[in-house]
Design an enzyme around this catalytic site. Sequence first.
Site, PDB file in Angstrom:
ATOM      1  N   GLY A  18       0.780  -1.233   0.000  1.00  0.00           N
ATOM      2  CA  GLY A  18       0.000   0.000   0.000  1.00  0.00           C
ATOM      3  C   GLY A  18       0.807   1.276   0.000  1.00  0.00           C
ATOM      4  N   ASP A  68      -3.081  -8.924   7.757  1.00  0.00           N
ATOM      5  CA  ASP A  68      -2.252  -8.623   8.924  1.00  0.00           C
ATOM      6  C   ASP A  68      -1.177  -9.703   8.949  1.00  0.00           C
ATOM      7  OD1 ASP A  68      -1.017  -8.319  11.367  1.00  0.00           O
ATOM      8  OD2 ASP A  68      -2.840  -8.583  12.568  1.00  0.00           O
ATOM      9  N   VAL A  69       0.032  -9.356   8.513  1.00  0.00           N
ATOM     10  CA  VAL A  69       1.072 -10.385   8.350  1.00  0.00           C
ATOM     11  C   VAL A  69       1.485 -11.019   9.677  1.00  0.00           C
ATOM     12  CG1 VAL A  69       1.980  -9.402   6.209  1.00  0.00           C
ATOM     13  CG2 VAL A  69       2.961  -8.690   8.417  1.00  0.00           C
ATOM     14  N   SER A 150      17.049  -4.440   5.890  1.00  0.00           N
ATOM     15  CA  SER A 150      17.511  -3.068   6.058  1.00  0.00           C
ATOM     16  C   SER A 150      18.991  -3.085   6.389  1.00  0.00           C
ATOM     17  CB  SER A 150      16.753  -2.363   7.189  1.00  0.00           C
ATOM     18  OG  SER A 150      17.342  -1.106   7.486  1.00  0.00           O
ATOM     19  N   TYR A 163      13.804  -2.482  15.638  1.00  0.00           N
ATOM     20  CA  TYR A 163      13.820  -2.555  14.175  1.00  0.00           C
ATOM     21  C   TYR A 163      15.081  -3.265  13.672  1.00  0.00           C
ATOM     22  CZ  TYR A 163      13.309  -0.916   9.335  1.00  0.00           C
ATOM     23  OH  TYR A 163      13.178  -0.841   7.968  1.00  0.00           O
ATOM     24  N   SER A 165      16.924  -5.394  15.274  1.00  0.00           N
ATOM     25  CA  SER A 165      16.829  -6.812  15.635  1.00  0.00           C
ATOM     26  C   SER A 165      15.934  -7.563  14.653  1.00  0.00           C
ATOM     27  CB  SER A 165      16.274  -6.968  17.051  1.00  0.00           C
ATOM     28  OG  SER A 165      17.130  -6.369  18.005  1.00  0.00           O
ATOM     29  N   LYS A 167      15.237  -6.819  11.545  1.00  0.00           N
ATOM     30  CA  LYS A 167      15.813  -6.899  10.208  1.00  0.00           C
ATOM     31  C   LYS A 167      17.049  -7.814  10.170  1.00  0.00           C
ATOM     32  CE  LYS A 167      12.827  -4.339   8.070  1.00  0.00           C
ATOM     33  NZ  LYS A 167      11.883  -4.948   7.101  1.00  0.00           N
TER      34      LYS A 167
END
Length: 259
Positions: A18, A68-69, A150, A163, A165, A167
């Site tokens: 999205g 919702d993953v 990332s 974040y 952790s 990635k």
Amino acid sequence: MAAATRLISRLTLVTGGGSGIGRSVCQRFASEGASVVVADISEESANETLGSLSSDLRGQGHMAAVVDVSSKESVKKLVASIQTRYFQPPSVCVNAAGITQDDFLLNMEEDQFDKVIQVNLKGSFLVTQAVAQALVACGAPKGSIVTVGSIVGKVGNIGQANYASSKAGVEGLTRTAAKELSRFGIRCNCVLPGFISTPMTDKVPEKVISKFPTLPHTFFLSSLCRPPEVADVCAFLASDDSRYITGARIEVTGGLFIG
């Protein structure tokens, strides 16, 4: 420039489609002939992306879906709905759904840590698992799963313990999936964008942004990369041009953190 017919007849699922990188991936894949399932937690955002996709190449048919993953039930429902609509599972999947909940380590709430892990890491696991299971069950000859990591997962970043952790975990997940799924013809690779301007990063607090590295420009091409530049690499990994590449991580950073 897109290789106009490289992804014709490929059914592709893009989570986080999205906005941001996910939206750019959807647009790039559609331009190369793929049929694209735009999956996002926001129905409105998914439909906005859907409306921007080209569909003038042979056999293309796109759809938007809410997912919702972080929920196994939601992911299974998504894959089932794709198979009902197209009579096959997606042979290409890009895990681009991700969130941030930034704060310094000393102040970070447990809930902030948990939410980011659930979406970014657990979500990538659930989608990868569900797509791979569907491909193996139907005897598909090949598949390509691309997960957006990332550069922060490699080098860390102030204010992003959760974040970074998540990635870093995505890289371990990708390498393991690549080893397990190669015998089924399913390739799994990871793309590591550098600092990138998207709706997600627009929410990063100024106190965190001020800590981003400020290296001389001789060290890298640009301090921020753009979503279409990441989408270019995802399209390569989705196509047969990368048929001998699996378990790889490709940095899309303009040379940031070389060495």
